[in-house]
Design a protein around this motif. Sequence first.
Motif, PDB file in Angstrom:
ATOM      1  N   TRP A  50       0.833  -1.210   0.000  1.00  0.00           N
ATOM      2  CA  TRP A  50       0.000   0.000   0.000  1.00  0.00           C
ATOM      3  C   TRP A  50       0.860   1.251   0.000  1.00  0.00           C
ATOM      4  N   ASP A  51       1.977   1.226   0.693  1.00  0.00           N
ATOM      5  CA  ASP A  51       2.900   2.365   0.655  1.00  0.00           C
ATOM      6  C   ASP A  51       3.415   2.587  -0.770  1.00  0.00           C
ATOM      7  N   PHE A  52       3.738   1.491  -1.451  1.00  0.00           N
ATOM      8  CA  PHE A  52       4.178   1.591  -2.846  1.00  0.00           C
ATOM      9  C   PHE A  52       3.079   2.152  -3.739  1.00  0.00           C
ATOM     10  N   ILE A  53       1.848   1.687  -3.544  1.00  0.00           N
ATOM     11  CA  ILE A  53       0.723   2.176  -4.350  1.00  0.00           C
ATOM     12  C   ILE A  53       0.538   3.681  -4.149  1.00  0.00           C
ATOM     13  N   ARG A  54       0.551   4.119  -2.898  1.00  0.00           N
ATOM     14  CA  ARG A  54       0.354   5.548  -2.623  1.00  0.00           C
ATOM     15  C   ARG A  54       1.493   6.380  -3.204  1.00  0.00           C
TER      16      ARG A  54
ATOM     17  N   ILE B 110       3.839  12.053 -17.298  1.00  0.00           N
ATOM     18  CA  ILE B 110       3.554  11.526 -15.966  1.00  0.00           C
ATOM     19  C   ILE B 110       4.291  10.210 -15.732  1.00  0.00           C
ATOM     20  N   TYR B 111       4.297   9.351 -16.753  1.00  0.00           N
ATOM     21  CA  TYR B 111       4.999   8.071 -16.616  1.00  0.00           C
ATOM     22  C   TYR B 111       6.500   8.283 -16.432  1.00  0.00           C
ATOM     23  N   ASP B 112       7.056   9.245 -17.170  1.00  0.00           N
ATOM     24  CA  ASP B 112       8.482   9.543 -17.025  1.00  0.00           C
ATOM     25  C   ASP B 112       8.788  10.019 -15.605  1.00  0.00           C
ATOM     26  N   ALA B 113       7.892  10.811 -15.035  1.00  0.00           N
ATOM     27  CA  ALA B 113       8.088  11.257 -13.656  1.00  0.00           C
ATOM     28  C   ALA B 113       8.053  10.083 -12.690  1.00  0.00           C
ATOM     29  N   LEU B 114       7.131   9.147 -12.926  1.00  0.00           N
ATOM     30  CA  LEU B 114       7.072   7.939 -12.098  1.00  0.00           C
ATOM     31  C   LEU B 114       8.380   7.161 -12.179  1.00  0.00           C
ATOM     32  N   CYS B 115       8.898   7.007 -13.388  1.00  0.00           N
ATOM     33  CA  CYS B 115      10.140   6.252 -13.565  1.00  0.00           C
ATOM     34  C   CYS B 115      11.306   6.918 -12.841  1.00  0.00           C
TER      35      CYS B 115
ATOM     36  N   GLU C 159       0.937   6.536  -6.977  1.00  0.00           N
ATOM     37  CA  GLU C 159      -0.174   7.395  -7.383  1.00  0.00           C
ATOM     38  C   GLU C 159       0.130   8.864  -7.170  1.00  0.00           C
ATOM     39  N   ALA C 160       1.104   9.176  -6.328  1.00  0.00           N
ATOM     40  CA  ALA C 160       1.522  10.565  -6.174  1.00  0.00           C
ATOM     41  C   ALA C 160       2.157  11.088  -7.456  1.00  0.00           C
ATOM     42  N   SER C 161       2.827  10.189  -8.213  1.00  0.00           N
ATOM     43  CA  SER C 161       3.421  10.558  -9.499  1.00  0.00           C
ATOM     44  C   SER C 161       2.516  10.216 -10.669  1.00  0.00           C
TER      45      SER C 161
ATOM     46  N   ASP D 122      -6.279   8.261 -12.840  1.00  0.00           N
ATOM     47  CA  ASP D 122      -6.983   8.641 -14.074  1.00  0.00           C
ATOM     48  C   ASP D 122      -6.037   8.974 -15.220  1.00  0.00           C
ATOM     49  N   THR D 123      -4.768   8.592 -15.113  1.00  0.00           N
ATOM     50  CA  THR D 123      -3.774   8.987 -16.110  1.00  0.00           C
ATOM     51  C   THR D 123      -4.142   8.517 -17.517  1.00  0.00           C
ATOM     52  N   ALA D 124      -4.719   7.312 -17.651  1.00  0.00           N
ATOM     53  CA  ALA D 124      -5.046   6.793 -18.984  1.00  0.00           C
ATOM     54  C   ALA D 124      -6.089   7.634 -19.704  1.00  0.00           C
ATOM     55  N   SER D 125      -6.791   8.525 -18.989  1.00  0.00           N
ATOM     56  CA  SER D 125      -7.797   9.379 -19.628  1.00  0.00           C
ATOM     57  C   SER D 125      -7.209  10.684 -20.142  1.00  0.00           C
ATOM     58  N   LEU D 126      -5.943  10.937 -19.879  1.00  0.00           N
ATOM     59  CA  LEU D 126      -5.299  12.188 -20.273  1.00  0.00           C
ATOM     60  C   LEU D 126      -4.728  12.088 -21.682  1.00  0.00           C
ATOM     61  N   SER D 127      -4.208  13.196 -22.190  1.00  0.00           N
ATOM     62  CA  SER D 127      -3.593  13.186 -23.518  1.00  0.00           C
ATOM     63  C   SER D 127      -2.363  12.283 -23.513  1.00  0.00           C
TER      64      SER D 127
END
Length: 314
Positions: free
Chosen positions: A15-19, A40-45, A22-24, A28-33
């Motif tokens: 759950w800590d990993f999930i939170r 956003i994915y690059d920021a997560l990476c 989701e901060a990055s 709803d990311t798949a609904s964006l351009s």
Amino acid sequence: MEQPDYTRLIDAETWDFIRRSEASYPPDTASLSIADQRAIYDALCREFHLGYPPGITAEDRPFGGVPSRLYPGKGGTVAYFHGGGFVVGGLHSHDDICAEICARTGLTVVSVDYRLCPEHPHPAAYLDALAATRAIADECPAPLLLAGDSAGGNLAASVAQAIGRKGAFGIAGMVLIYPGLGGDKDFGSYLTHANAPMLTRDDVLFYSSIRHGNAPAPSPDPTFAPLSDSDFSDLPPTLAIAAECDPLADDATHYAVRLTAAGVQARAIVEPGLVHGYLRARATVPRAAASFDRITRTLTAMANGTWSETEEFA
């Protein structure tokens, strides 16, 4: 359908990993351009990048005309196909994962930067994966192994089904990590885990649709959906790993069943309480760390010709 109790299935570390994810990367990311999704994915990476283990280096160079990143090792080669729904990701997204696979196994690793949708709909990614694999087989140390997560697991399986039969190209084994293999999206885990953390059924439907340009779904095509093939014989030994809390979970199990029925050495493992994308949790979540250890030990054993589908994992 009654949904699982994720507060019970998923432990505190996950759950800590999930939170943190989701901060990055909001749900709803798949609904964006597409541009926003990639940013956003690059920021997560970047958030989860662990750097390289000591002694590991990398060189960017093409294989079969496809941009790739080579992590030199010895004793065999892993062709790795990254996840990202065929829309996001690249050499950067799984850079530290591939570096760590190289460090743990001692094998050469080649990460393949296949073309992405929507600019390049199917079969572009498949054709790139195929061309790169042929070149890697020609130019890198044998034996050759295939591996990939999520969309990359789809590519690894489709390439193996195209060229891996009867020992062609010396493919000695394959590891598929929470792969999407074209299973029935109105059945099983696609419904049970339709609203799972990290990946939902709606996300899967979006990524599947955009891959074929939002046109009608293609007729049965193993290069798009490996589970739609009619022949699973003579494929390399295969370990298919699913995350329990993932709409794609059944694909790994169904794939291993098909291979086993065709006389192929294959096994599926469902990792309890884990979620899609857990490779990035391998440094912080014990369950993810154990799964990553299974992945690297399996690749090592496959390269040595000693892997058994009956191996008991701790």
